[in-house]
Motif scaffolding. Structure first.
Motif, PDB file in Angstrom:
ATOM      1  N   TYR B  37     -42.935  41.492  -6.425  1.00  0.00           N
ATOM      2  CA  TYR B  37     -42.153  41.701  -7.649  1.00  0.00           C
ATOM      3  C   TYR B  37     -42.973  41.277  -8.866  1.00  0.00           C
ATOM      4  N   ILE B  38     -43.029  42.137  -9.849  1.00  0.00           N
ATOM      5  CA  ILE B  38     -43.945  41.977 -10.985  1.00  0.00           C
ATOM      6  C   ILE B  38     -43.179  41.788 -12.291  1.00  0.00           C
ATOM      7  N   VAL B  39     -43.519  40.733 -13.025  1.00  0.00           N
ATOM      8  CA  VAL B  39     -42.975  40.554 -14.378  1.00  0.00           C
ATOM      9  C   VAL B  39     -44.141  40.442 -15.349  1.00  0.00           C
ATOM     10  N   LEU B  40     -44.187  41.391 -16.233  1.00  0.00           N
ATOM     11  CA  LEU B  40     -45.242  41.457 -17.243  1.00  0.00           C
ATOM     12  C   LEU B  40     -44.608  41.015 -18.566  1.00  0.00           C
ATOM     13  N   ARG B  41     -45.257  40.081 -19.246  1.00  0.00           N
ATOM     14  CA  ARG B  41     -44.709  39.602 -20.519  1.00  0.00           C
ATOM     15  C   ARG B  41     -45.716  39.823 -21.638  1.00  0.00           C
ATOM     16  N   THR B  42     -45.216  40.004 -22.857  1.00  0.00           N
ATOM     17  CA  THR B  42     -46.105  40.246 -23.986  1.00  0.00           C
ATOM     18  C   THR B  42     -46.061  39.071 -24.959  1.00  0.00           C
ATOM     19  N   THR B  43     -47.035  39.033 -25.843  1.00  0.00           N
ATOM     20  CA  THR B  43     -47.087  37.952 -26.833  1.00  0.00           C
ATOM     21  C   THR B  43     -45.879  37.972 -27.762  1.00  0.00           C
ATOM     22  N   ALA B  44     -45.181  39.123 -27.828  1.00  0.00           N
ATOM     23  CA  ALA B  44     -43.976  39.195 -28.660  1.00  0.00           C
ATOM     24  C   ALA B  44     -42.711  38.907 -27.859  1.00  0.00           C
ATOM     25  N   GLY B  45     -42.883  38.498 -26.595  1.00  0.00           N
ATOM     26  CA  GLY B  45     -41.705  38.130 -25.795  1.00  0.00           C
ATOM     27  C   GLY B  45     -41.032  39.294 -25.086  1.00  0.00           C
ATOM     28  N   ALA B  46     -41.605  40.476 -25.134  1.00  0.00           N
ATOM     29  CA  ALA B  46     -41.036  41.608 -24.402  1.00  0.00           C
ATOM     30  C   ALA B  46     -41.409  41.508 -22.922  1.00  0.00           C
ATOM     31  N   GLU B  47     -40.652  42.211 -22.069  1.00  0.00           N
ATOM     32  CA  GLU B  47     -40.917  42.184 -20.634  1.00  0.00           C
ATOM     33  C   GLU B  47     -40.940  43.592 -20.045  1.00  0.00           C
ATOM     34  N   GLY B  48     -41.747  43.743 -19.034  1.00  0.00           N
ATOM     35  CA  GLY B  48     -41.721  44.947 -18.210  1.00  0.00           C
ATOM     36  C   GLY B  48     -41.642  44.500 -16.767  1.00  0.00           C
ATOM     37  N   HIS B  49     -40.758  45.132 -15.970  1.00  0.00           N
ATOM     38  CA  HIS B  49     -40.578  44.736 -14.570  1.00  0.00           C
ATOM     39  C   HIS B  49     -40.964  45.876 -13.642  1.00  0.00           C
ATOM     40  N   GLY B  50     -41.595  45.513 -12.548  1.00  0.00           N
ATOM     41  CA  GLY B  50     -41.949  46.506 -11.536  1.00  0.00           C
ATOM     42  C   GLY B  50     -41.927  45.841 -10.183  1.00  0.00           C
ATOM     43  N   LEU B  51     -41.979  46.623  -9.141  1.00  0.00           N
ATOM     44  CA  LEU B  51     -42.063  46.030  -7.807  1.00  0.00           C
ATOM     45  C   LEU B  51     -42.695  47.016  -6.841  1.00  0.00           C
ATOM     46  N   VAL B  52     -43.262  46.451  -5.786  1.00  0.00           N
ATOM     47  CA  VAL B  52     -43.712  47.251  -4.652  1.00  0.00           C
ATOM     48  C   VAL B  52     -42.853  46.860  -3.472  1.00  0.00           C
ATOM     49  N   PHE B  53     -42.132  47.822  -2.929  1.00  0.00           N
ATOM     50  CA  PHE B  53     -41.264  47.567  -1.786  1.00  0.00           C
ATOM     51  C   PHE B  53     -42.101  47.383  -0.516  1.00  0.00           C
ATOM     52  N   THR B  54     -41.725  46.385   0.284  1.00  0.00           N
ATOM     53  CA  THR B  54     -42.381  46.121   1.566  1.00  0.00           C
ATOM     54  C   THR B  54     -41.283  45.782   2.577  1.00  0.00           C
ATOM     55  N   VAL B  55     -41.642  45.538   3.831  1.00  0.00           N
ATOM     56  CA  VAL B  55     -40.588  45.254   4.808  1.00  0.00           C
ATOM     57  C   VAL B  55     -40.787  43.932   5.552  1.00  0.00           C
ATOM     58  N   GLY B  56     -41.389  42.935   4.860  1.00  0.00           N
ATOM     59  CA  GLY B  56     -41.463  41.604   5.469  1.00  0.00           C
ATOM     60  C   GLY B  56     -42.881  41.089   5.565  1.00  0.00           C
TER      61      GLY B  56
END
Lengths: 434, 434
Positions: B37-56
């Protein structure tokens, strides 16, 4: 007490090859030849060595993958492992959770291959034989049992494979004698890296012919005018009888590959290697049809036997380039050798990198002795880099690989090399040049 | 001061779904649905979320890969990233050293996809639109510029893509209105997991029909007699008019797939999904030819656009099943949607898992509004697990996905869920059940 695997150490080893542009091609301008290097030890003090070749950044991902899969090898009884590495290969490749990350491709598949190869190394050492001989001495039934046929039966069944290997018993002893006496043909890529200037290219071409090579290889695909000039230089340097293979390292789409190669046709290229995406079976078939009689070669990035199966079914390749580290280890390469033999397509292994020459010669030599029975149009790639780091390095004389005699698969690095090139803290890297 | 990416955090999140055998199929008997699970943050406080699904197991490898690639995102100027995520996608996928570990497949490719998707999430949030709408509002030129055509031109050129998208402008406003009013058709896999008993299967089938689904899916391929019995139960439960797709999750070779499916033909299966190795383009073509008119579907493991291209070129599939996380992100999925439209093959996205429904609905809805313009034979997979963990969960009513309205790509997990299911130290795992 039962001998078991007591440790599996995985090391991030990188050689700073990009500093001299050794290994530079159209897709890989600055590779640092590297490896996720595996040392498996047993409770009785025996060792098996394996590695996954990489080209620099990302080796840490490959190392992480081998470490994760190593839990399936740790603690296993050694006698069972070496008697049937195929069972381990199936467990590693078939793990129902890790499989999602492939399946049978990329980082997790190469990790499985590295571990499987380390077990084959251990097995051959215990047998006191170089791997090629250890494999050649297995019975046809033992060999076929080492292969997973699940996705291959529409092209090759167990019965066909058994028949193929059984028929190859004819003349085996004579081929083994020939191999030991004369070695296996090699071709050299040393002259042709894209980062070399014209003078160095011409000089290395002449040296290659003087050394006895009948086939050399040039990297192409950076700039068309450069390629025409370099092909001209190479052709003049080696004369009309020496084969010049060319290698585009996947830079083209299908129409580009056809158009570009038509411009190089006048220089009579022996094969075009990796003209496009390694995944594009139908694209390779279209390129081959358009460019015949120029041969089409691929395989160093062909990620599993299902892909090789299709390249053969589609009539997409004239040359199958197996790689010791790309697929799931010796077992999957056995399947690929049998598929190639069934379709009558010669195997010319990819090598170079770190230890690829050392390892893959065993597979080609086994193929000659026990499967295809032929040396026609077959050459193992040879690049004269980094062999000094290996305990059982290749020996190439008059353009031929001599048959190795030391027990094992030859992946073992000298301890001093492991220490010096350890990334990021070995002395070769800690000097700040990275 | 220029806004830049200030951090990229990557988390190993695992849900213990194997405890109830939710998600069990012939190849994955005990999956623990997980994500890098990915959380990308910017210097202005914005966020972008992404993920790679896996099975364990192996999620730690996927996490390591995302962390390695994250260095190419960290510090980048946000305005440039969100204006042209395709440039980032090319850098991530094309890195000349990391590329060796794929290329364009497996762990490193999914890592690139997760980061690219996080940037698209950030882009759509900044635009104040759900991703489907953000994509639909790009000009045809902007859209086509987001695609890497290097290996696709033998099937789809830039000009053809531009023409396709431009023609789809007709009726766009009406389709957008329809989508917002009525949603997008869904099918449900909830009844059909292999680990469920007959009573649960029958009950869930009836509930699916009552809930308004026109298509359900059953897992097959474990045992033929079981499959015949379960298909019979399902067909009786849903009646003759509801479609029943079946999914073998790659357990068969080509001859097995044909033989097994002939035994299920009497129950009129709507499609057979993943009948064999996802890499076997020619195998899928052979299966489709042998089983027509049963549709052949695949895609959740199809690792890149080159493979989808070939499935379409070879006439190997009736249904293209894109996945939000398998390929190199939104950009590569745009290429796949355009390829499918060119070949006139419907797209029925794979979903379920962790966040796949949340993310992939955006791509299907964009496709309806701005590319294919059609809902015929199109359904997004729906599985009613784990949605409660998402900030912008799917809403499915009367068998249809409602159009999401919140800005972004909907991958964001609730902070409480991130904490609870963190592996291995979150409270859901630290209790010793793993």
């Amino acid at each position: 007490m039962t001998e078991r695997v007591s440790s599996v150490d995985v090391h991030d080893i990188r050689f700073p090859t990009s500093r001299d542009r050794d290994g530079s091609d159209a897709m890989n301008p600055f590779p640092d030849y590297s490896a996720a290097y595996i040392v498996l030890r047993t409770t009785a003090g025996a060792e098996g060595h394996g590695l996954v070749f990489t080209v620099g950044r990302g080796t840490e991902i490959q190392v992480a993958a081998v470490r994760s899969l190593a839990s399936m090898v740790l603690g296993q009884p050694v006698a069972e492992l070496v008697a049937d590495p195929g069972a381990l290969a199936r467990r590693l490749v078939g793990d129902s959770q890790i499989r999602w990350l492939g399946p049978e491709k990329g980082v997790v598949h190469m990790a499985a291959g590295g571990l499987v190869n380390a077990v084959w190394d251990l097995a051959a050492r215990r047998a006191g034989k170089p791997l090629w001989k250890h494999l050649a001495d297995l019975s046809p039934e033992q060999l076929v049992a080492q292969i997973d046929f699940r996705y291959l039966r529409d092209a090759l069944t167990e019965d066909e494979a058994l028949d193929l290997v059984t028929r190859a018993a004819d003349g085996r002893a004579e081929r083994e004698r020939l191999l030991r006496a004369e070695g296996y043909p090699a071709y050299t890529t040393t002259p042709g890296w894209l980062g070399y200037d014209d003078e160095k290219l011409a000089r290395l071409c002449v040296e290659a012919v003087e050394s006895g090579f009948e086939l050399i290889k040039l990297k192409v695909g950076g700039d068309l005018a450069d390629d025409v000039r370099r092909m001209d230089i190479a052709r003049r340097a080696v004369g009309p009888k020496i084969g010049i293979a060319v290698d585009a390292n996947q830079v083209w789409g299908v129409p580009d590959a056809i158009a570009w190669m038509r411009e190089l046709r006048a220089f009579n290229p022996y094969w075009i290697e990796e003209p496009t995406s390694p995944d594009d079976v139908l694209g390779h078939a279209a390129i081959r049809a358009a460019l015949a009689p120029i041969r089409v070669a691929t395989g160093e990035h062909t990620h599993n036997a299902v892909m090789f199966k299709q390249l053969l079914q589609a009539g997409a390749v004239d040359v199958v380039q197996i790689d010791a580290c790309r697929v799931g280890g010796v077992n999957e390469n056995l399947a690929i050798l049998l598929l190639a033999a069934k379709f009558g397509v010669p195997v010319c292994p990819h090598a170079g990198g770190v230890g690829l020459c050392e390892m893959v010669r065993h597979l080609a030599m086994f193929d000659f002795v026990a499967v295809s029975g032929s040396l026609d149009n077959r050459y193992i790639e040879y690049v004269d880099h980094l062999h000094e780091h290996f305990v059982d390095p290749v020996r190439v004389q008059r353009g031929r690989y001599l048959a190795p005699t030391a027990p094992g698969m030859s992946a073992e690095l000298h301890p001093a090399s492991r220490d010096a090139y350890r990334f990021p803290d070995g002395p070769e890297w800690a000097d700040g040049q990275r």
